[in-house]
Design an enzyme around this catalytic site. Structure first.
Site, PDB file in Angstrom:
ATOM      1  NE  ARG A 103     -21.286   0.441  -8.080  1.00  0.00           N
ATOM      2  CZ  ARG A 103     -21.000   0.895  -6.857  1.00  0.00           C
ATOM      3  NH1 ARG A 103     -21.076   0.095  -5.811  1.00  0.00           N
ATOM      4  NH2 ARG A 103     -20.623   2.148  -6.671  1.00  0.00           N
ATOM      5  CB  CYS A 124     -24.159   4.097  -9.738  1.00  0.00           C
ATOM      6  SG  CYS A 124     -22.639   3.166 -10.094  1.00  0.00           S
ATOM      7  CB  THR A 128     -19.973   1.532 -12.945  1.00  0.00           C
ATOM      8  OG1 THR A 128     -19.152   2.692 -13.028  1.00  0.00           O
ATOM      9  CG2 THR A 128     -19.162   0.334 -13.390  1.00  0.00           C
ATOM     10  CB  ALA A 129     -25.117   0.487 -11.186  1.00  0.00           C
ATOM     11  CB  THR A 156     -15.280   3.816 -13.290  1.00  0.00           C
ATOM     12  OG1 THR A 156     -16.318   3.025 -13.895  1.00  0.00           O
ATOM     13  CG2 THR A 156     -15.880   4.783 -12.282  1.00  0.00           C
ATOM     14  CE  LYS A 216     -16.813   5.405  -6.586  1.00  0.00           C
ATOM     15  NZ  LYS A 216     -18.174   5.217  -6.048  1.00  0.00           N
ATOM     16  CB  CYS A 275     -17.991   8.757 -13.246  1.00  0.00           C
ATOM     17  SG  CYS A 275     -17.718   8.244 -11.525  1.00  0.00           S
TER      18      CYS A 275
END
Length: 258
Positions: free
Chosen positions: A75, A110, A112-113, A156, A196, A224
């Site tokens: 993303r 998530c 950022t999604a 992020t 990650k 995040c």
């Protein structure tokens, strides 16, 4: 406020709708979880949900359908560079699948999604961003002593660029504060080079970064889900001024779906 982003559900569950694919043995309502972004963050969400649900036996827990769509395009990469693959068709296709299966509502593990979601969705969404922002503002007001609360957002690069948290916090009457450049690089390193990548991030390093980046903010919002993993590992050592958006979402799910 419910934290719901309610989209048009089309024929799913409406008049003339196709029956849901889940058999009648599933207790309603069913929660849909769109995860895999990343996998460790999804496991963290599910673990937190199980631990937060009042239950004396298996059957007391929330029936949940989980899609671990790890191959959804990154993303942040897309937000920073429009030539990168677009995750929107993946997200919308997965939400449509959850609706078709019979989920009453969904969460996306998530942050950022959420920047890629259109207004109309196939099923109601309990928004991680909205719920997290609400929890952060509530906590910040404890320290603000009557003035406008300030919330430092750790997320992020893509989430910050999308302004989803800044807009949510402003809408709630708070000031959204971002980390300085070097602090943001440290946040990104913990997310991408640490969680990650499957590597351990020392708890002391994580807590020291929170303290350094708080500055004059009343609260620090962990926006995040990889940071949520670290917050979960910190446990009771996590300072009260730090608000984990995922933990807030878990509490809302238990209250509204459980």
């Amino acid at each position: 406020m419910s934290g719901r982003d309610v989209g048009g559900a089309g024929d799913v569950g409406g008049v003339g709708a196709t029956p849901p694919l889940l058999p009648g043995t599933w207790r309603r309502p069913v929660l849909g979880v769109l995860g895999g972004m990343g996998p460790a963050a999804t496991v963290s969400f599910l673990d937190a949900l199980v631990r937060a649900t009042p239950a004396d036996r298996d059957q007391d827990h929330i029936d949940t359908v989980v899609l671990g769509h790890a191959t959804t395009p990154d993303r942040t990469a897309r937000l920073l560079d429009l030539s990168q693959p677009d995750p929107t068709p993946y997200l919308m296709g997965d939400l449509e699948l959850l609706a078709r299966l019979g989920a009453a509502c969904a969460v996306i593990a998530c942050n950022t999604a959420h920047a890629f979601l259109p207004r109309e969705l196939p099923l109601p969404l309990l928004s991680l961003v909205r719920v997290g922002a609400e929890a952060a503002v509530e906590r910040a007001r404890e320290y603000a002593a009557g003035r406008q609360p300030g919330v430092r957002v750790l997320a992020t690069d893509g989430t910050l660029l999308s302004r989803v948290y800044q807009e949510a916090l402003t809408d709630l009457g708070a000031e959204a504060l971002l980390p300085p450049e070097d602090g943001q690089r440290a946040v990104m390193a913990m997310i991408y080079d640490g969680v990650k990548a499957g590597l351990d991030v020392p708890g002391d390093d994580f807590l020291a970064l929170l303290e350094r980046l708080r500055g004059d903010a009343d609260a620090v919002l962990l926006g995040c889900t990889e940071l949520s993993v670290l917050a979960g590992q910190a446990g009771e050592r996590l300072p009260r001024y730090a608000v984990d958006a995922q933990a807030a979402l878990v509490a809302r799910v238990v209250a509204e779906v459980g």
